[in-house]
Design a protein around this motif. Structure first.
Motif, PDB file in Angstrom:
ATOM      1  N   MET A 144      11.627  52.026 -21.978  1.00  0.00           N
ATOM      2  CA  MET A 144      10.299  52.474 -21.623  1.00  0.00           C
ATOM      3  C   MET A 144      10.152  53.974 -21.862  1.00  0.00           C
ATOM      4  N   LYS A 145       9.060  54.360 -22.513  1.00  0.00           N
ATOM      5  CA  LYS A 145       8.747  55.771 -22.678  1.00  0.00           C
ATOM      6  C   LYS A 145       7.805  56.187 -21.557  1.00  0.00           C
ATOM      7  N   LEU A 146       8.244  57.103 -20.723  1.00  0.00           N
ATOM      8  CA  LEU A 146       7.426  57.558 -19.612  1.00  0.00           C
ATOM      9  C   LEU A 146       7.062  59.025 -19.782  1.00  0.00           C
ATOM     10  N   SER A 147       5.800  59.332 -19.571  1.00  0.00           N
ATOM     11  CA  SER A 147       5.309  60.699 -19.633  1.00  0.00           C
ATOM     12  C   SER A 147       4.543  61.006 -18.348  1.00  0.00           C
ATOM     13  N   ILE A 148       4.228  62.285 -18.171  1.00  0.00           N
ATOM     14  CA  ILE A 148       3.503  62.743 -16.986  1.00  0.00           C
ATOM     15  C   ILE A 148       2.173  63.340 -17.412  1.00  0.00           C
ATOM     16  N   TYR A 201       8.001  61.048  -9.157  1.00  0.00           N
ATOM     17  CA  TYR A 201       8.397  60.980 -10.563  1.00  0.00           C
ATOM     18  C   TYR A 201       9.876  60.638 -10.717  1.00  0.00           C
ATOM     19  N   GLU A 202      10.689  61.012  -9.740  1.00  0.00           N
ATOM     20  CA  GLU A 202      12.087  60.616  -9.765  1.00  0.00           C
ATOM     21  C   GLU A 202      12.234  59.124  -9.527  1.00  0.00           C
ATOM     22  N   TRP A 203      11.557  58.614  -8.516  1.00  0.00           N
ATOM     23  CA  TRP A 203      11.607  57.176  -8.231  1.00  0.00           C
ATOM     24  C   TRP A 203      11.104  56.364  -9.427  1.00  0.00           C
ATOM     25  N   ILE A 204      10.020  56.820 -10.042  1.00  0.00           N
ATOM     26  CA  ILE A 204       9.412  56.079 -11.139  1.00  0.00           C
ATOM     27  C   ILE A 204      10.357  55.955 -12.328  1.00  0.00           C
ATOM     28  N   ILE A 205      10.915  57.075 -12.759  1.00  0.00           N
ATOM     29  CA  ILE A 205      11.771  56.993 -13.951  1.00  0.00           C
ATOM     30  C   ILE A 205      13.078  56.289 -13.658  1.00  0.00           C
ATOM     31  N   ASN A 206      13.590  56.431 -12.439  1.00  0.00           N
ATOM     32  CA  ASN A 206      14.833  55.711 -12.085  1.00  0.00           C
ATOM     33  C   ASN A 206      14.611  54.204 -12.069  1.00  0.00           C
ATOM     34  N   SER A 207      13.388  53.778 -11.838  1.00  0.00           N
ATOM     35  CA  SER A 207      13.100  52.338 -11.728  1.00  0.00           C
ATOM     36  C   SER A 207      13.140  51.619 -13.066  1.00  0.00           C
ATOM     37  N   VAL A 208      13.041  52.364 -14.176  1.00  0.00           N
ATOM     38  CA  VAL A 208      13.002  51.711 -15.489  1.00  0.00           C
ATOM     39  C   VAL A 208      14.235  52.022 -16.325  1.00  0.00           C
ATOM     40  N   GLN A 209      15.201  52.716 -15.755  1.00  0.00           N
ATOM     41  CA  GLN A 209      16.418  53.054 -16.499  1.00  0.00           C
ATOM     42  C   GLN A 209      17.526  52.042 -16.228  1.00  0.00           C
TER      43      GLN A 209
END
Length: 346
Positions: free
Chosen positions: A14-18, A338-346
């Motif tokens: 997943m590519k995640l941006s802010i 933002y930490e929780w979000i990106i950790n959820s898809v790694q």
């Protein structure tokens, strides 16, 4: 055309941006808020986000930044690898020539890292549009022409502007790497404009009331390869609130939802207020009903549920590219989100 899109979330990471609107918090000075945007970008780089993009607002007390290209330049200089850009520069307020020159300069100094996001919204209310356009209300009738001109200037191709400006070029010329160019929108016309001009398309899911993919399918099916990109790239913009438990995540979303409510009412959003004050302001039944409709547009989750929700949205739109907006009142919660979000898809 679907198989050409950046769409296979099962096969790709997943590519995640802010999406950072530099939201002002009631009682905080805007200078502090802008420093927070720089700090957030550095935090996003540490977390391995794909990019951080800054929005443009004028005459709006709720947001601190009116020049995303300047904020992006500062952040590019203070980071090393994360992509940084605009989301977006509002074309009705500026000439294509000026926008293209700015983009080429940043793309030249920071090759492969500057992202040019463009939109056609006013970025403010009537008075700000008048002030930006020398007391003349801008129209959207020239947007397609401006998009074509920007693509031409970025590509050193004067064919679209030859009749008006001859061999005029936008410098610096001969970029080793053109910037990514994203067209922002949520309607059918925006989807068609992105497709016609061969641009990547960032779909503002957080502005709509129901999940639907009619417009994103229009973009994919009508996409024409261009000088900037040869295949369609779709990004979905989401508003998200995450906390240790659902009740807290819901409560944290109140401040963001209230700003959305103000915008829907045709008002300039005010600084973020504490959730307790939001509850006081929406005590009337008619306000509560309207507020709940806005709140439904925000993804409310916990650290152990957010990953699944994001995956479902990615699968629905057939893309692996998401950009996240999180305007909660508490700065620490915002960064933790933002930490929780990106950790959820790694």
């Amino acid at each position: 055309m679907d198989d050409q899109v950046e769409n296979n979330s099962k096969e790709k990471i997943m590519k995640l941006s802010i999406l950072d609107q530099s939201p002002v918090i009631l009682g905080k000075h805007p200078e502090e808020i802008l420093k927070n945007s720089i700090e957030l970008a550095q935090w996003a780089e540490h977390l391995n986000y794909e990019s951080i993009l800054f929005s443009e607002h004028h005459g709006v007390p709720g947001y601190a930044s009116s020049s995303p290209e300047i904020l992006a330049a500062v952040v590019l200089a203070k980071t090393q690898k994360i992509k940084v850009g605009t989301a977006g520069i509002m074309l009705r307020n500026y000439s294509a020539y000026k926008v293209a020159g700015t983009a080429k300069l940043l793309a030249s100094i920071f090759p492969g890292r500057f992202v040019l996001g463009l939109g056609k919204a006013p970025g403010g209310l009537k008075m700000s549009s008048l002030a930006l356009n020398s007391d003349k209300l801008p129209t959207v009738s020239t947007i397609t022409e401006k998009l074509q001109d920007i693509v031409g200037y970025l590509s050193d191709d004067t064919s679209s502007t030859q009749e008006r400006y001859g061999d005029l070029i936008a410098q610096p010329q001969h970029l080793h790497q053109k910037p990514e160019v994203w067209w922002l929108g949520s309607g059918k016309n925006s989807a068609k404009e992105a497709a016609k001009n061969g641009l990547s398309y960032s779909y503002s899911h957080f502005l709509i009331d129901e999940r639907e993919n009619e417009n994103t399918n229009i973009y994919k099916n009508e996409f024409l390869p261009g000088a900037i990109t040869k295949t369609p790239h779709l990004q979905i913009a989401l508003s998200v609130s995450v906390a240790e438990d659902y009740k807290m995540a819901l409560r944290n979303a109140y401040s963001m939802a209230y700003q959305f409510l103000e915008a829907r009412r045709g008002l300039a959003p005010t600084p973020l207020i504490h959730p307790d004050e939001v509850e006081e302001r929406i005590s009337a039944p008619e306000d509560t009903i309207e507020f709940q409709k806005v709140l439904k547009n925000i993804i409310i989750a916990t650290p152990d549920t957010i990953g699944q929700q994001l995956s479902e949205i990615a699968a629905f739109y057939k893309t692996n590219n998401l950009i996240i907006l999180n305007n909660v009142y508490d700065k620490d919660y915002r960064f933790k989100n933002y930490e929780w979000i990106i950790n959820s898809v790694q």
